[in-house]
Design a protein around this motif. Structure first.
Motif, PDB file in Angstrom:
ATOM      1  N   ARG A 196     111.886  27.628  21.198  1.00 12.18           N
ATOM      2  CA  ARG A 196     113.322  27.673  21.501  1.00 12.18           C
ATOM      3  C   ARG A 196     114.060  26.705  20.573  1.00 12.18           C
ATOM      4  N   HIS A 197     114.990  27.246  19.799  1.00  8.78           N
ATOM      5  CA  HIS A 197     115.747  26.452  18.839  1.00  8.78           C
ATOM      6  C   HIS A 197     117.220  26.837  18.920  1.00  8.78           C
ATOM      7  N   ASP A 198     118.077  25.845  18.998  1.00  7.19           N
ATOM      8  CA  ASP A 198     119.526  26.075  19.064  1.00  7.19           C
ATOM      9  C   ASP A 198     119.882  27.047  20.193  1.00  7.19           C
ATOM     10  N   ARG A 216     110.400  24.551  25.870  1.00 11.24           N
ATOM     11  CA  ARG A 216     110.832  24.977  24.534  1.00 11.24           C
ATOM     12  C   ARG A 216     109.721  25.722  23.794  1.00 11.24           C
TER      13      ARG A 216
END
Length: 234
Positions: free
Chosen positions: A65-67, A45
């Motif tokens: 890294r988000h959603d 992530r």
């Protein structure tokens, strides 16, 4: 009425379409971020990309890294690589001044400051007698080790081809530094001590470097639980 219906359908499609992301397909399991091919690990992530811009200059970007999307967190345009440029990892030679291409894990960080509660627990503060072993006769080649532990020729002078790095000798560059997994199998004479660290006065001897503010922020954000990697490209 038909024209009105068409316009309504087009507007609906535009609203429903996903917004553009900074990633692109680059083969199974890979993505492209800022023009650099990244091969994330399962659960990755956090990514640092290194895109050479000219000579030994590079742009270094920290991503999160988000959603399900990669988002640029912060960027340094004054990054550095080795004075002899980039090379495939299997062709690298110790002392060549080259930086290895590819994606590598970022297993832990180290530096001159005491550990903070908010930092990842893998952080290691440099102590007196800490070295990064580059002695080709040592079983601890390309490993962090204190001279009191023995097992390498720490007394070798800096001009010797098997000399190791005494970390305290680089208070500026290693004020904040992050270890990469390059040559984790300890292939002799391939070299090691490939870090992401604070800029010095010019090119590196093979590491990637970035401005002090970038490393300070990166070390405070990196989490071993996010399986971070660094991707070095052309």
């Amino acid at each position: 009425m038909k024209k009105l219906l068409v316009l309504v359908l087009l507007a609906t499609a535009l609203v429903a379409a996903p917004s553009a992301t900074p990633t692109a397909a680059a083969g199974a399991g890979s993505v492209v971020l800022d023009g650099v091919t990244v091969k994330p690990r399962p659960g990755t992530r956090q990514v640092v990309t290194v895109n050479r811009t000219r000579g030994w200059r590079a742009r270094v970007v920290f991503w999160g890294r988000h959603d399900g999307r990669w988002q640029r967190q912060f960027t340094a345009t004054d990054g550095r690589i080795g004075y002899n440029g980039l090379v495939r990892p299997t062709r690298r030679v110790q002392g060549s001044g080259t930086t290895p291409l590819g994606t590598f894990r970022l297993p832990y960080s180290f530096g001159m400051h005491p550990q903070r509660d908010a930092w990842d627990p893998s952080y290691r503060r440099v102590r007196r007698g800490d070295y990064w072993v580059l002695d080709n006769q040592s079983a601890h080649y390309n490993r962090y080790r204190n001279r009191r532990q023995g097992g390498f020729r720490w007394r070798l002078g800096s001009s010797h081809p098997d000399s190791s790095e005494r970390l305290k000798d680089y208070p500026q560059q290693y004020e904040w530094a992050v270890v990469t997994s390059f040559n984790r199998r300890q292939v002799k004479r391939r070299g090691g001590a490939i870090f992401l660290h604070v800029n010095g006065s010019g090119a590196t001897a093979g590491c990637v470097s970035a401005p002090r503010w970038f490393l300070k922020r990166a070390v405070r954000r990196l989490s071993s639980g996010a399986a971070p990697v660094i991707a070095i490209g052309r």
